[in-house]
Scaffold this active site. Structure first.
Site, PDB file in Angstrom:
ATOM      1  N   SER A  91      30.566 -49.557  65.200  1.00  0.00           N
ATOM      2  CA  SER A  91      29.762 -50.412  64.331  1.00  0.00           C
ATOM      3  C   SER A  91      30.588 -50.871  63.145  1.00  0.00           C
ATOM      4  O   SER A  91      31.688 -50.373  62.890  1.00  0.00           O
ATOM      5  CB  SER A  91      28.530 -49.644  63.833  1.00  0.00           C
ATOM      6  OG  SER A  91      28.931 -48.601  62.953  1.00  0.00           O
ATOM      7  N   ASP A 131      29.750 -53.173  67.814  1.00  0.00           N
ATOM      8  CA  ASP A 131      28.296 -53.068  67.886  1.00  0.00           C
ATOM      9  C   ASP A 131      27.675 -53.732  66.652  1.00  0.00           C
ATOM     10  O   ASP A 131      28.007 -53.403  65.521  1.00  0.00           O
ATOM     11  CB  ASP A 131      27.913 -51.579  67.940  1.00  0.00           C
ATOM     12  CG  ASP A 131      26.460 -51.354  68.275  1.00  0.00           C
ATOM     13  OD1 ASP A 131      25.839 -52.246  68.873  1.00  0.00           O
ATOM     14  OD2 ASP A 131      25.944 -50.265  67.948  1.00  0.00           O
ATOM     15  N   HIS A 132      26.790 -54.686  66.878  1.00  0.00           N
ATOM     16  CA  HIS A 132      26.064 -55.374  65.808  1.00  0.00           C
ATOM     17  C   HIS A 132      26.993 -56.043  64.792  1.00  0.00           C
ATOM     18  O   HIS A 132      26.891 -55.823  63.584  1.00  0.00           O
ATOM     19  CB  HIS A 132      25.113 -54.413  65.091  1.00  0.00           C
ATOM     20  CG  HIS A 132      23.926 -54.034  65.908  1.00  0.00           C
ATOM     21  ND1 HIS A 132      22.884 -54.896  66.166  1.00  0.00           N
ATOM     22  CD2 HIS A 132      23.642 -52.876  66.564  1.00  0.00           C
ATOM     23  CE1 HIS A 132      21.993 -54.282  66.938  1.00  0.00           C
ATOM     24  NE2 HIS A 132      22.431 -53.066  67.195  1.00  0.00           N
ATOM     25  N   ASP A 153      25.172 -60.164  66.398  1.00  0.00           N
ATOM     26  CA  ASP A 153      23.732 -59.968  66.258  1.00  0.00           C
ATOM     27  C   ASP A 153      23.174 -60.989  65.268  1.00  0.00           C
ATOM     28  O   ASP A 153      23.188 -60.784  64.061  1.00  0.00           O
ATOM     29  CB  ASP A 153      23.440 -58.542  65.768  1.00  0.00           C
ATOM     30  CG  ASP A 153      21.942 -58.284  65.623  1.00  0.00           C
ATOM     31  OD1 ASP A 153      21.150 -59.185  65.932  1.00  0.00           O
ATOM     32  OD2 ASP A 153      21.577 -57.159  65.206  1.00  0.00           O
ATOM     33  N   HIS A 260      19.422 -51.913  73.404  1.00  0.00           N
ATOM     34  CA  HIS A 260      19.826 -51.183  72.207  1.00  0.00           C
ATOM     35  C   HIS A 260      18.744 -50.167  71.860  1.00  0.00           C
ATOM     36  O   HIS A 260      17.640 -50.194  72.399  1.00  0.00           O
ATOM     37  CB  HIS A 260      20.007 -52.153  71.033  1.00  0.00           C
ATOM     38  CG  HIS A 260      21.254 -52.961  71.096  1.00  0.00           C
ATOM     39  ND1 HIS A 260      22.248 -52.880  70.139  1.00  0.00           N
ATOM     40  CD2 HIS A 260      21.696 -53.868  72.006  1.00  0.00           C
ATOM     41  CE1 HIS A 260      23.227 -53.701  70.449  1.00  0.00           C
ATOM     42  NE2 HIS A 260      22.917 -54.318  71.581  1.00  0.00           N
ATOM     43  N   GLY A 261      19.077 -49.263  70.951  1.00  0.00           N
ATOM     44  CA  GLY A 261      18.077 -48.317  70.456  1.00  0.00           C
ATOM     45  C   GLY A 261      17.464 -47.459  71.548  1.00  0.00           C
ATOM     46  O   GLY A 261      16.256 -47.207  71.547  1.00  0.00           O
ATOM     47  N   SER A 306      21.990 -42.320  68.351  1.00  0.00           N
ATOM     48  CA  SER A 306      21.277 -41.273  67.600  1.00  0.00           C
ATOM     49  C   SER A 306      21.264 -39.932  68.321  1.00  0.00           C
ATOM     50  O   SER A 306      21.358 -38.878  67.679  1.00  0.00           O
ATOM     51  CB  SER A 306      19.840 -41.725  67.307  1.00  0.00           C
ATOM     52  OG  SER A 306      19.833 -42.834  66.430  1.00  0.00           O
TER      53      SER A 306
END
Length: 358
Positions: A91, A131-132, A153, A260-261, A306
């Site tokens: 990230s 990422d992002h 993003d 994602h997530g 996470s």
């Protein structure tokens, strides 16, 4: 390879109005100067072949975030043992924390490490993804710095602005054979510098137009997943909108879709954290059975961050509670790395179906 490098240099001369060479640097608003390195010289691959194989084979490539050596070791160990391809994700926050140059060569080390661990001295396919990415400049800097895939993003921007910047990123990246992930729809939650209080689902009627106008290689969509460990409010039932996913798949058949997530927030890690001094209330993730169902479609990349943070934190908290006299980082990082590796092996084998697909 020489032909590809000549094409890259020609595009750079066109974009910058000057000459270019192997030792040139680029200055952007987002970063300090970066020595230009093509991802192929680091042993990395882009996602094009990865995703074609995933769609044909009915699996998703794991995309695991890393910030340090121990996380990278756990990822590579797990994926080599499972014979799974993998996408190493960085990230914007991780790049600032660990230093862009060090992360680049950690990724190169990951490629060589995978060969060292393999019985036949043949490693696994490894991509390095931003990422992002939140700006054109950051994405270009990562392309120049050896990333093999970048994500822009622009999901929170007006639709036409998202299309405009994503297309510019694609033009620059494709000139270097770097693949690009775009995003439509907004995921809620908080993770690193990505934060949205509310979410809205991807509109299937937009995906054909977005893919056609931008030329992206993959598309991240919002269908009910969420960033961070607190994905849902107390009492909410986690639910992925598979109906939206299937409609998107109908409209852009065989096009690589990204979730994602997608951390499941395993309760055993949350319980361990809380038992040894932590305080994580109402931490809830995406049920793994729903992810398994999504992977059967065109979802060929699943982002998991996470869960890894929770696994390491749980192991370290437990270690310090049982060994309060210890202070050597190797003492507590060793069990943390082991727990993390087992988590990643579980994801590859029992959730994403990527084991044996390297």
């Amino acid at each position: 390879m020489e032909g590809a490098l000549r094409r890259v240099e020609a595009v750079e001369r066109h974009l910058t109005g000057g000459s270019t060479g192997s030792a040139t640097t680029t200055t952007t608003a987002a970063t300090r100067p970066v020595k230009k390195v093509h991802f192929s010289t680091l042993g990395l691959v882009n996602t094009r072949d990865m995703f074609n194989r995933a769609i044909d084979g009915g699996f998703a490539v794991p995309a695991f975030n890393f910030n340090n050596l121990e996380q990278m070791q756990a990822i590579v160990q797990a994926c080599v043992e499972c014979r799974s391809p993998v996408i190493l994700q960085v990230s914007k926050g991780a790049r600032a924390y660990a230093n862009q140059t060090l992360l680049r060569y950690l990724a190169q080390g990951a490629v060589e490490y995978s060969k060292e661990l393999a019985h036949d001295n043949v490693g696994i396919p490894i991509a390095l993804n931003l990422d992002h990415g939140d700006s054109y400049e950051l994405c270009c800097s990562c392309v120049d710095g050896g990333f093999s895939n970048v994500m822009f993003d622009g999901s929170a921007l007006p639709y036409e602005k998202n299309v405009e910047i994503t297309r510019r990123v694609v033009e620059y990246a494709h000139a270097h054979d770097v693949t690009v992930e775009g995003e439509l729809g907004v995921l809620g939650g908080v993770e690193d510098e990505v934060s949205h209080e509310s979410s809205h689902f991807t509109r299937p009627e937009q995906v054909e137009d977005f893919v056609r106008k931008t030329g992206v290689d993959s598309l991240a969509i919002s269908i009910g997943t969420s960033h961070g460990a607190y994905k849902f409010k107390s009492g909410q039932t986690p639910h992925i909108r598979l109906d939206i996913l299937h409609e998107i798949e109908r409209r852009i058949p065989r096009f690589p879709i990204v979730l994602h997530g997608s951390s499941s927030v395993p309760p055993q890690y949350v319980d361990t954290i809380n038992r040894f001094g932590g305080r994580m209330e109402h931490a809830v993730g995406i049920p793994e059975e729903q992810l398994r169902e999504a992977v059967k479609s065109a979802v060929c990349k699943v982002n998991i961050d996470s869960d890894g943070r929770l696994a390491m934190t749980a192991a370290i908290r437990e270690y310090f509670a049982k060994h309060p006299e210890h202070f050597d980082p190797r003492q507590y990082f060793t069990p943390a790395r082991k727990v993390l590796k087992e988590l990643y092996k579980h994801k590859c084998t029992h959730v994403l179906n990527s084991a044996g697909k390297a």
